[in-house]
Design a protein around this motif. Structure first.
Motif, short mmCIF file in Angstrom:
data_model
loop_
_atom_site.label_atom_id
_atom_site.label_comp_id
_atom_site.label_asym_id
_atom_site.label_seq_id
_atom_site.Cartn_x
_atom_site.Cartn_y
_atom_site.Cartn_z
N ARG A 181 -25.55 -18.37 43.47
CA ARG A 181 -26.41 -17.25 43.25
C ARG A 181 -26.04 -16.07 44.24
NH1 ARG A 181 -30.84 -19.06 47.67
NH2 ARG A 181 -29.37 -19.89 49.64
N GLN B 212 -23.58 -24.79 41.65
CA GLN B 212 -24.51 -23.61 41.07
C GLN B 212 -24.02 -22.36 41.88
OE1 GLN B 212 -28.80 -24.85 40.39
NE2 GLN B 212 -27.94 -26.24 42.00
N PHE C 88 -33.19 -13.87 41.26
CA PHE C 88 -32.67 -14.52 40.15
C PHE C 88 -32.41 -16.06 40.36
CE2 PHE C 88 -30.81 -10.17 38.94
CZ PHE C 88 -31.32 -10.15 37.45
N GLN D 97 -26.77 -17.68 31.27
CA GLN D 97 -27.36 -17.17 32.51
C GLN D 97 -26.33 -16.06 33.04
OE1 GLN D 97 -28.14 -20.73 34.79
NE2 GLN D 97 -30.27 -20.43 34.10
N SER D 98 -27.06 -15.19 33.65
CA SER D 98 -26.46 -14.23 34.18
C SER D 98 -27.52 -13.57 35.54
CB SER D 98 -26.02 -12.97 33.39
OG SER D 98 -26.98 -12.37 32.50
N ALA D 99 -26.61 -13.08 36.33
CA ALA D 99 -27.54 -12.34 37.62
C ALA D 99 -26.93 -11.08 37.83
CB ALA D 99 -27.73 -13.21 38.69
N THR E 135 -23.76 -27.09 30.91
CA THR E 135 -23.35 -27.23 32.45
C THR E 135 -22.05 -27.69 32.83
OG1 THR E 135 -24.48 -29.30 32.72
CG2 THR E 135 -25.71 -27.35 33.12
N TRP F 234 -30.69 -19.64 41.23
CA TRP F 234 -29.41 -20.37 41.11
C TRP F 234 -29.08 -20.18 39.42
CZ3 TRP F 234 -26.57 -22.01 44.93
CH2 TRP F 234 -27.16 -22.23 46.09
N ILE F 235 -27.96 -20.06 39.39
CA ILE F 235 -27.40 -20.10 37.92
C ILE F 235 -26.34 -20.85 37.71
CG2 ILE F 235 -28.39 -17.68 37.27
CD1 ILE F 235 -25.57 -16.69 37.48
N ASP F 236 -26.40 -21.66 36.47
CA ASP F 236 -25.10 -22.74 36.40
C ASP F 236 -24.68 -23.03 34.87
OD1 ASP F 236 -27.43 -23.99 35.47
OD2 ASP F 236 -27.38 -25.64 36.88
#
Length: 115
Positions: A77, A75, A91, A99-101, A31, A93-95
């Motif tokens: 989104r 984060q 999806f 990870q991907s969205a 992170t 929050w991604i951080d």
């Protein structure tokens, strides 16, 4: 339970604790320094260093898509999209890497990469 069983149980517990500690350290390192790469139709349009970005909403309509991204507490989104199914918003929050969205109908992708 004999002495040998107690020793084996203690060794298993110790290995589990060490493994958990290593996992938490790796998570923390992923992170730190995370960068969100935003692309539309395969072309990268933004590179956002999440640790440095302030809380904000990013409207991508200037790129021809009705999508709004949100950055909050380091984060990112999909906040809104005009796509029919809104799966991209699911999806969350991604951080951290990897990870991907993705919003397939609008061809918008967010990928997290480390340092």
């Amino acid at each position: 339970m004999g002495k040998a069983d107690k020793i084996i149980l203690a060794i298993i517990a110790l290995v589990a604790l060490v493994s958990m500690g290593i996992f938490l350290l790796m998570w923390q390192n992923q992170t730190e320094g995370a960068t969100a790469l935003v692309s539309i139709d395969g072309e990268q349009i933004m590179e956002l260093k999440l640790e440095q970005e302030e809380d904000q909403q990013i409207d991508l309509s200037e790129y021809g898509v009705q999508v709004v991204l949100e950055i909050k507490e380091h984060q990112i989104r999909f906040l809104s999209s005009d796509c029919p199914d809104h799966l991209c918003m699911g999806f969350g929050w991604i951080d951290h890497e990897p990870q991907s969205a993705v919003c397939m109908p609008n061809r918008v992708a967010i990928s997290i990469v480390g340092e």
